[in-house]
Motif scaffolding. Structure first.
Motif, PDB file in Angstrom:
ATOM      1  N   GLY A  50      29.017 -15.733 -24.767  1.00 52.60           N
ATOM      2  CA  GLY A  50      29.535 -14.495 -24.568  1.00 52.60           C
ATOM      3  C   GLY A  50      29.262 -13.809 -23.482  1.00 52.60           C
ATOM      4  O   GLY A  50      28.083 -14.195 -22.687  1.00 52.60           O
ATOM      5  N   GLY A  51      29.573 -12.265 -23.541  1.00 51.10           N
ATOM      6  CA  GLY A  51      29.004 -11.597 -22.397  1.00 51.10           C
ATOM      7  C   GLY A  51      28.629 -10.004 -22.856  1.00 51.10           C
ATOM      8  O   GLY A  51      28.609  -9.247 -21.894  1.00 51.10           O
ATOM      9  N   GLY A  52      28.382 -10.030 -23.955  1.00 49.19           N
ATOM     10  CA  GLY A  52      28.039  -8.634 -24.746  1.00 49.19           C
ATOM     11  C   GLY A  52      26.797  -8.102 -23.924  1.00 49.19           C
ATOM     12  O   GLY A  52      26.575  -6.879 -23.737  1.00 49.19           O
ATOM     13  N   ASN A  53      26.024  -8.808 -23.171  1.00 52.45           N
ATOM     14  CA  ASN A  53      24.759  -8.325 -22.619  1.00 52.45           C
ATOM     15  C   ASN A  53      25.028  -7.637 -21.394  1.00 52.45           C
ATOM     16  O   ASN A  53      24.120  -6.756 -20.713  1.00 52.45           O
ATOM     17  CB  ASN A  53      23.619  -9.511 -22.265  1.00 52.45           C
ATOM     18  CG  ASN A  53      24.336 -10.474 -21.457  1.00 52.45           C
ATOM     19  OD1 ASN A  53      25.558 -11.070 -21.889  1.00 52.45           O
ATOM     20  ND2 ASN A  53      23.452 -10.959 -20.506  1.00 52.45           N
ATOM     21  N   ILE A  54      26.307  -7.831 -20.961  1.00 55.71           N
ATOM     22  CA  ILE A  54      26.620  -7.366 -19.626  1.00 55.71           C
ATOM     23  C   ILE A  54      27.904  -6.321 -19.721  1.00 55.71           C
ATOM     24  O   ILE A  54      27.802  -4.888 -19.419  1.00 55.71           O
ATOM     25  CB  ILE A  54      27.079  -8.331 -18.681  1.00 55.71           C
ATOM     26  CG1 ILE A  54      26.058  -9.096 -18.296  1.00 55.71           C
ATOM     27  CG2 ILE A  54      27.789  -7.649 -17.340  1.00 55.71           C
ATOM     28  CD1 ILE A  54      26.295 -10.491 -17.447  1.00 55.71           C
TER      29      ILE A  54
END
Length: 235
Positions: A50-54
């Motif tokens: 996923g990309g939730g950290n960005i």
């Protein structure tokens, strides 16, 4: 090995480690080492991250960004994470390929199903980036879709909890962990596994899901070897 071809789903938030944003180098290195242990046993591995950290596309409207635009921004965030994981894996001698649902030829290969399968057959770890390439679909849905397309034996969802519980174990200390649970039970009891689109894809294609704690060293290898780790969801 219990499984010959797997799809590992990792959340972007997992890469943050103890940070509040971005990528924790120690967590990235830990994941790379865990993946290498499994790949070195001859298991064919594909990964969706996923990309939730960005950036999380679903939250874009709160800050005044169009949802479709926000989802595309989230897809690019998954590619950044995919590039970071690819670099960490290649640093320790693991051959990888990053395939994107959105063509960015200078950075990675476009997703082509036959090409992805061929990379797996050659022993390369394949990272799928940019979700499904479409807005309104999560990376959970991308993981289910890609797993079906490459005919994976199982979807392994690496989280920070050690399985599926009757309630949120971080809020309810009396919550009980399931060892095995059926798709029907998950649906009827409203258990939190994946978003409904992703979950339905797995159910309709009889694709097992295992939810496990990726942060415990050795868990991934034990799972692939057939040990009882996490919670198994089957028909």
């Amino acid at each position: 090995m219990k499984y010959k071809r797997i799809l590992l789903k990792l959340s972007g938030e997992a890469l943050m480690g103890d940070k509040s944003y971005g990528i924790d180098p120690s967590r990235l290195e830990q994941y790379a080492q865990e993946i290498k242990k499994v790949a070195s046993q001859g298991v064919q591995m594909a990964i969706v991250i996923g990309g939730g950290n960005i950036f999380r596309g679903g939250q874009s409207e709160r800050i005044g960004i169009d949802r479709v635009q926000g989802d595309h921004m989230g897809m690019l965030a998954t590619l950044i994470n995919g590039m970071a994981l690819q670099s960490a894996l290649e640093k320790i001698g693991v051959f990888t390929r990053l395939l994107s649902a959105i063509p960015i030829n200078q950075v990675c290969e476009p997703f082509i199903r036959r090409r992805a399968v061929r990379h797996l057959e050659k022993g390369r770890v394949v990272i799928f980036g940019a979700g499904t390439g479409n807005p309104y679909f999560t990376t959970d849905s991308a993981a289910s879709l890609r797993a079906i397309e490459i005919e994976a034996d199982v979807v392994l969802k690496g989280t920070r909890v050690d399985g599926i519980y009757t309630a949120d174990p971080e809020k309810n200390p009396d919550a009980k962990r399931y060892v095995n649970v059926s798709f029907e039970e998950v649906f009827n009891k409203g258990l939190n596994v994946m978003d409904m689109t992703a979950f339905t894809l797995c159910k309709e294609n009889n694709l097992p899901i295992v939810v496990f704690d990726m942060n415990i060293p050795g868990n991934l290898l034990k799972l692939v070897q057939g040990e009882e780790v996490g919670t198994l969801v089957t028909m």
